[in-house]
Design an enzyme around this catalytic site. Structure first.
Site: not given
Ligand SMILES: *Cc1c(COP(=O)(O)O)cnc(C)c1O
Length: 396
Positions: A131, A216, A245
């Protein structure tokens, strides 16, 4: 059920109107109090209304909110320097969200090869269950049909391989590949940590083939696993990394970090953002780092994670009809469920405890990193009560 509000109907929201919070506790508009072990999806790492964050934000609010990136923002330079000092990186680009940080990472990788005279190298290899966000490029990177459906052609340049298949990975590498993109711990996909030896192997493959390695760490970074960034456990570093986050503790901010080399194609004019790195976000980001970089903070996260994990292992032992496995790393933890994970989330909600569902029938247990031993005990007690209720329902 169609919602009665004027909002887009894109969320199945729980019946809870949030009002205020402190630490691990969230109060709703009906006067109920919930133990918040979801942390707004791993965002409120320092809990709700942390005094140091509140004072940083309110002090900045009285001084200056926004100027754009047409001018120097001293706190932005300071936060970038501090992030670089604490990581592999030499350069930082601030964004408003995680998806934008991933977009910046992908653009940085492609631009690197473009500047080196290899513009055909645009391919990004990603992994099943990944994701990376909800923009048009990041849904292509994540590759999940449920997020791509109905949104037109999938953005080109993203090739997905199975999660644990190094042969498939090697086979996917072509002359047009630019980078490998991976979450060191998959979040949405079901709290699946990539083994340290696999992360080291990915680093080697990238070095061998001249590819860039992108992590990521939007969810697993910023202290969540007991290190500032999860890849530190493996003793290797990426070339580019997205984080977000917990970086703002609840204030929207993301960042793309890169080495000097990897960032070398990102020259004046090629990328930009109106809000990214604005003074409010930078005041809070610096305040979050103040707390996380304090001596002993990350060690305490590891201690708490151990305590929580012991309790979760015991729950799996005692309720095998409800839970089958403990997942995750550090305080990025959770349980693989036997019954539907949404039933467990609902039972916990009824017991006034918030957790977050994930893929692979997992519930994510993501307490604020400042959680106390007593609150961990309280969380385990509420999990046990929920499991007991569900267990009697399944007739085991
Ligand atoms: C939450 C998340 C995203 C996306 O972040 P947003 O602030 O919602 O755009 C991308 N990669 C990972 C691993 C995430 O947990």
């Amino acid at each position: 059920m169609t919602s009665q509000s004027a909002l887009f109907d894109t969320y199945n929201r729980a019946p809870l109107g949030v009002e205020r919070g402190e630490g691990c506790w969230l109060h709703d508009t009906d006067g109920r109090t919930f133990l918040d072990f979801g942390s707004g999806i791993a965002v409120n790492a320092l809990g709700h209304a942390h005094p140091h964050l509140v004072s940083a934000l309110t002090a900045q609010a009285g001084k200056l909110w926004h100027t754009s990136n047409l001018y120097r923002i001293p706190d932005q330079e300071r936060l970038a320097e501090r992030l670089c000092a604490a990581t592999f990186a030499d350069r930082v680009f601030f964004t408003n969200s995680g998806a934008e940080a991933v977009e910046c990472a992908v653009k940085t990788a492609r631009r690197y090869y473009y500047a080196k005279g290899e513009p055909e190298r645009i391919g990004i290899i990603t992994f099943e269950g990944a994701f990376h966000g909800r923009t048009l490029a990041t849904i292509a990177a994540g590759g999940q049909a449920k997020y791509l459906e109905g949104f037109g052609p999938k953005a080109p340049g993203f090739d997905q391989v199975p999660f644990h298949d190094m042969d498939a990975l090697e086979a996917a590498i072509t002359d047009e590949t630019a980078a490998i993109l991976i979450e060191p711990v998959q979040g949405e996909g079901g709290l699946r940590p990539v083994p340290d030896e696999t992360l080291r192997a990915l680093r080697e493959i990238c070095d061998t083939h001249g590819l860039l390695l992108i992590f990521d760490e939007i969810q697993c970074g910023m202290g969540r696993t007991g290190r500032l960034f999860a890849h530190e456990h493996a003793g290797i570093a990426p070339d580019i990394m997205a984080t977000a986050k917990a970086l703002g503790g609840g204030f929207p901010v993301g960042a793309c970090l890169a080495t000097e080399e990897a960032a070398s194609g990102m020259v004046p004019g090629v990328h930009g953002t109106t809000y990214g790195g604005n003074p409010l976000a930078m005041a809070v980001g610096n305040a979050v780092l103040d707390v996380m970089l304090e001596d002993g903070f990350l060690d305490a996260v590891e201690q708490k994670a151990l305590r929580l994990k012991q309790g979760l292992v015991s729950l799996v032992d005692r309720f095998p009809d409800i839970f089958s496995d403990v997942r995750g790393k550090g305080l990025m933890t959770g349980l693989k469920c036997v019954v539907p994970n949404t039933d467990v989330v609902r039972a916990l909600f009824d017991g006034h405890m918030l957790v977050v569902p994930a893929g692979d029938n997992v519930i994510r247990i993501l307490p604020p990193l400042i959680v106390s031993d007593e609150e961990i005990g309280e969380g385990l007690a509420r999990l046990e009560a929920a499991a007991r209720g569900l267990s009697s329902r399944t007739g085991a």
